[in-house]
Enzyme design. Structure first.
Site, short mmCIF file in Angstrom:
data_model
loop_
_atom_site.label_atom_id
_atom_site.label_comp_id
_atom_site.label_asym_id
_atom_site.label_seq_id
_atom_site.Cartn_x
_atom_site.Cartn_y
_atom_site.Cartn_z
N ARG A 59 47.25 42.23 39.41
CA ARG A 59 46.72 40.24 39.41
C ARG A 59 47.55 40.21 39.80
NH1 ARG A 59 47.65 37.88 33.74
NH2 ARG A 59 46.11 35.84 33.82
N HIS A 63 46.60 36.83 42.72
CA HIS A 63 47.08 35.43 42.47
C HIS A 63 47.81 35.25 42.98
CE1 HIS A 63 45.96 34.53 37.56
NE2 HIS A 63 45.27 35.73 37.78
N ASP A 64 48.35 35.76 43.82
CA ASP A 64 49.26 35.31 45.11
C ASP A 64 48.28 34.20 46.25
OD1 ASP A 64 51.58 34.40 46.83
OD2 ASP A 64 51.18 36.64 47.67
N VAL A 67 46.34 31.34 45.99
CA VAL A 67 46.96 30.00 46.35
C VAL A 67 48.10 30.29 47.42
CG1 VAL A 67 48.25 27.70 44.93
CG2 VAL A 67 46.24 29.99 43.68
N ASP A 71 51.61 35.34 50.57
CA ASP A 71 52.49 34.82 50.54
C ASP A 71 53.45 34.90 50.01
OD1 ASP A 71 51.99 32.70 49.25
OD2 ASP A 71 52.07 31.47 51.24
N ASN A 88 49.09 30.59 35.79
CA ASN A 88 49.53 32.01 36.09
C ASN A 88 50.51 31.98 34.60
OD1 ASN A 88 48.34 32.49 38.49
ND2 ASN A 88 49.91 30.66 39.56
N PRO A 156 40.13 31.13 40.96
CA PRO A 156 38.32 31.96 39.64
C PRO A 156 39.58 32.09 37.88
CG PRO A 156 38.51 33.07 41.32
CD PRO A 156 40.36 32.73 41.28
N HIS A 186 39.33 44.24 36.97
CA HIS A 186 39.66 44.07 35.94
C HIS A 186 39.11 45.57 34.81
CE1 HIS A 186 38.74 40.01 35.17
NE2 HIS A 186 39.72 40.54 35.84
N THR A 187 39.32 46.92 35.28
CA THR A 187 39.06 48.12 34.87
C THR A 187 40.16 48.55 34.41
OG1 THR A 187 38.17 50.82 35.07
CG2 THR A 187 39.31 49.20 37.07
N ASP A 238 39.04 46.48 29.84
CA ASP A 238 37.75 48.28 29.43
C ASP A 238 38.39 48.65 28.55
OD1 ASP A 238 37.07 50.22 30.35
OD2 ASP A 238 37.47 50.35 32.40
N ASP A 246 38.60 53.42 36.89
CA ASP A 246 37.30 54.17 37.10
C ASP A 246 36.11 52.90 36.99
OD1 ASP A 246 37.37 53.55 34.38
OD2 ASP A 246 37.76 55.66 33.44
#
Length: 323
Positions: A59, A63-64, A67, A71, A88, A156, A186-187, A238, A246
């Site tokens: 994650r 998130h890096d 935006v 980097d 964040n 998002p 998100h699994t 999940d 999976d």
């Protein structure tokens, strides 16, 4: 290795060597030969103490990249940096990146970027969760800008529609297939009751729950997240296998068992639904997409978004602050 799997591996290898900019797999093979092994052993050591950190690292990389590109700008500490933007605040894994950097810096001073450590750690996190592995194109340099004000417009949000997510992904050169595939991350991992409790109690104007949640799952979630309970309680994204990489996440979306509203909305959009169905195994196409093949391809694509290479940016000495 079976011939079909060998072909797939070669295709991923070809893709990883054709990434935009000057990234290439094995960038550190002569510059700092132990770089990838040190990142891997660091991720492994931290995950042995806390297996949930693996989802946190995946994650953190996502998130890096959304935006300022991939980097390492999310790693910078400060009251007005990306790290402190509301979306964040729940991010984890910073200590893993710092740990790897503190081992690499004495060995190869000023060589391995924090952005690359993060990209490698995300790959290792998936691999250590019984997911696929892939050659990570490296050679990113660290950015010199980190601003909290840029986060909400680019990243998002679980409250947004598929149409809004589609626009945000398209702005980074990512298509619908990339969107659904990357959300499949998100699994593994968890979220706070705070981020979805509104779906359980007062989703509609009449105070009812979100009708897209299956009745049996609704009662499970209500038991886990009472109306006036602790909003910071963490719940698996999940429900079936939160530490295993999976396709059960996609089966949950199909069956009305997704925790986040934006995940469940993938079933309500005709285009994204088809991709979910394919991964969930609801339809059998002659060339059905395989999640473990498509995920590395989407990750290679995402991890090359707006990267700094060559003489752009810098190689930080400490990941949490600019040089």
């Amino acid at each position: 290795m079976e011939s079909s799997m060998w072909f797939v591996f070669v295709m991923i290898l070809v893709m990883s060597s054709c990434v935009q900019g000057q990234l290439k797999a094995g960038f550190y093979s002569s510059l700092c030969p132990r770089a990838e092994a040190i990142v891997r052993s660091t991720v492994e050591a931290h995950s042995n103490k806390d297996p949930t950190i693996l989802a946190g690292l995946l994650r953190l990389h996502f998130h890096d990249c959304f935006v300022q590109g991939c980097d390492g700008s999310v790693l910078i500490t400060g009251s007005s940096t990306e790290m402190n933007a509301p979306p964040n605040l729940g991010l984890r894994g910073f200590d893993v990146i710092d740990d790897a950097k503190s081992q690499l810096e004495p060995l190869c001073p000023g060589v391995v970027s924090c952005a690359d450590i993060l990209a490698l750690a995300a790959r290792d996190a998936v691999d250590l969760s019984d997911g696929p592995s892939w050659p990570v194109p490296t050679g990113r340099r660290d950015g010199r800008v980190s601003s909290a004000s840029e986060v909400s417009n680019n990243l998002p949000s679980p409250l947004e529609s598929v149409a809004t997510h589609r626009k945000k992904f398209a702005a980074k050169g990512l298509d619908d297939n990339d969107l659904v595939t990357l959300v499949g991350g998100h699994t593994i991992g968890q979220t706070d009751c705070l981020f979805f409790r509104y779906r359980l109690y007062n989703f509609t104007a009449t105070g009812n729950s979100d009708p897209t949640i299956s009745p049996s799952f609704l009662s499970q979630l209500q038991a886990l997240c009472p109306k006036d309970g602790d909003g910071s309680k963490r719940i698996a994204l999940d429900k079936d296998s939160q530490t295993k990489f999976d396709v059960s996440f996609f089966k949950n979306v199909r069956d009305g068992n997704a925790v986040l509203e934006s995940d469940q909305r993938l079933w309500g959009d005709a285009t994204t639904r088809t991709i979910v169905q394919n991964y969930a195994g609801s339809i059998r196409g002659l060339l059905g997409l395989r999640f473990d093949i498509e995920f590395p391809k989407a990750m290679i694509k995402m991890s090359s978004v707006e990267v700094k290479t060559g003489t752009q940016g810098e190689i930080r000495k400490v990941c949490s602050k600019f040089n």
